[in-house]
Write a protein that holds these residues in place. Structure first.
Motif, PDB file in Angstrom:
ATOM      1  N   THR A  23       0.830  -1.200   0.000  1.00  0.00           N
ATOM      2  CA  THR A  23       0.000   0.000   0.000  1.00  0.00           C
ATOM      3  C   THR A  23       0.865   1.251   0.000  1.00  0.00           C
ATOM      4  OG1 THR A  23      -1.785  -1.150   1.148  1.00  0.00           O
ATOM      5  CG2 THR A  23      -1.795   1.266   1.247  1.00  0.00           C
ATOM      6  N   ARG A  24       1.880   1.281   0.855  1.00  0.00           N
ATOM      7  CA  ARG A  24       2.777   2.442   0.923  1.00  0.00           C
ATOM      8  C   ARG A  24       3.531   2.609  -0.399  1.00  0.00           C
ATOM      9  NH1 ARG A  24       1.995   6.528   3.437  1.00  0.00           N
ATOM     10  NH2 ARG A  24       2.377   7.434   1.442  1.00  0.00           N
ATOM     11  N   ALA A  25       3.982   1.505  -0.984  1.00  0.00           N
ATOM     12  CA  ALA A  25       4.690   1.576  -2.264  1.00  0.00           C
ATOM     13  C   ALA A  25       3.782   2.163  -3.343  1.00  0.00           C
ATOM     14  CB  ALA A  25       5.186   0.189  -2.675  1.00  0.00           C
ATOM     15  N   LEU A  27       1.128   4.137  -2.867  1.00  0.00           N
ATOM     16  CA  LEU A  27       0.887   5.552  -2.569  1.00  0.00           C
ATOM     17  C   LEU A  27       2.085   6.423  -2.930  1.00  0.00           C
ATOM     18  CD1 LEU A  27      -0.937   5.218   0.852  1.00  0.00           C
ATOM     19  CD2 LEU A  27      -1.918   6.088  -1.281  1.00  0.00           C
ATOM     20  N   ASP A  28       3.289   5.853  -2.823  1.00  0.00           N
ATOM     21  CA  ASP A  28       4.499   6.603  -3.151  1.00  0.00           C
ATOM     22  C   ASP A  28       4.837   6.551  -4.644  1.00  0.00           C
ATOM     23  OD1 ASP A  28       4.739   7.287  -0.508  1.00  0.00           O
ATOM     24  OD2 ASP A  28       6.342   5.863  -0.068  1.00  0.00           O
ATOM     25  N   GLY A  29       4.030   5.821  -5.412  1.00  0.00           N
ATOM     26  CA  GLY A  29       4.241   5.766  -6.855  1.00  0.00           C
ATOM     27  C   GLY A  29       5.321   4.805  -7.307  1.00  0.00           C
ATOM     28  N   ALA A  30       5.682   3.850  -6.465  1.00  0.00           N
ATOM     29  CA  ALA A  30       6.700   2.865  -6.850  1.00  0.00           C
ATOM     30  C   ALA A  30       6.134   1.954  -7.936  1.00  0.00           C
ATOM     31  CB  ALA A  30       7.111   2.031  -5.641  1.00  0.00           C
ATOM     32  N   ALA A  35       7.910  -3.343  -6.434  1.00  0.00           N
ATOM     33  CA  ALA A  35       7.294  -3.708  -5.156  1.00  0.00           C
ATOM     34  C   ALA A  35       7.092  -5.218  -5.068  1.00  0.00           C
ATOM     35  CB  ALA A  35       5.967  -2.978  -4.989  1.00  0.00           C
ATOM     36  N   ASP A  51      -2.523  -1.211  -5.636  1.00  0.00           N
ATOM     37  CA  ASP A  51      -2.310  -0.042  -6.487  1.00  0.00           C
ATOM     38  C   ASP A  51      -3.647   0.653  -6.774  1.00  0.00           C
ATOM     39  OD1 ASP A  51      -0.050   1.292  -7.821  1.00  0.00           O
ATOM     40  OD2 ASP A  51      -1.250   0.962  -9.626  1.00  0.00           O
ATOM     41  N   ALA A  54      -4.729   2.678  -3.797  1.00  0.00           N
ATOM     42  CA  ALA A  54      -3.983   3.937  -3.707  1.00  0.00           C
ATOM     43  C   ALA A  54      -4.552   4.963  -4.681  1.00  0.00           C
ATOM     44  CB  ALA A  54      -2.506   3.697  -3.988  1.00  0.00           C
ATOM     45  N   ASP A  58      -6.159   8.899  -3.857  1.00  0.00           N
ATOM     46  CA  ASP A  58      -5.716  10.123  -4.527  1.00  0.00           C
ATOM     47  C   ASP A  58      -6.756  10.726  -5.471  1.00  0.00           C
ATOM     48  OD1 ASP A  58      -3.268  10.012  -3.247  1.00  0.00           O
ATOM     49  OD2 ASP A  58      -2.332   8.839  -4.836  1.00  0.00           O
TER      50      ASP A  58
END
Length: 66
Positions: A23-25, A27-30, A35, A51, A54, A58
Motif C-alpha cells: 500500500t505504501r509503495a 501511494l508513493d508511486g513505486a 514492489a 495499487d 492507492a 488520490d
C-alpha cells in the motif's frame, strides 16, 4: 523485522506487513514490478488491488462520497 524496528513481537502479522508495504509503495508511486520483487508476491492481480486502492485515495472524486 518488527523487533528490529522496536515493535513488540506479535505487533503485526506477516500479512499486515506485506500489505502495508505494498500500500505504501503504491501511494508513493513505486512501480508495481519493483514492489512485487521486494514483497515476493507472484500474482500481479493481487498486487494490482493495492495499487487500485492507492488510486482511490488520490482521486479527488472520492471526496464526493462523504
Amino acid at each position: 523485522r518488527l523487533e528490529a524496528a522496536d515493535f513488540p513481537k506479535g505487533f503485526a502479522t506477516a500479512y499486515a506487513l506485506r500489505s502495508g508495504f505494498l500500500t505504501r509503495a503504491a501511494l508513493d508511486g513505486a512501480p508495481i514490478q519493483a514492489a512485487m520483487r521486494l514483497s515476493l508476491h507472484r500474482s500481479l492481480a493481487r498486487v494490482q488491488k493495492y495499487d487500485d486502492d492507492a488510486d482511490i485515495v488520490d482521486n479527488p472524486a472520492t471526496d464526493l462520497l462523504g
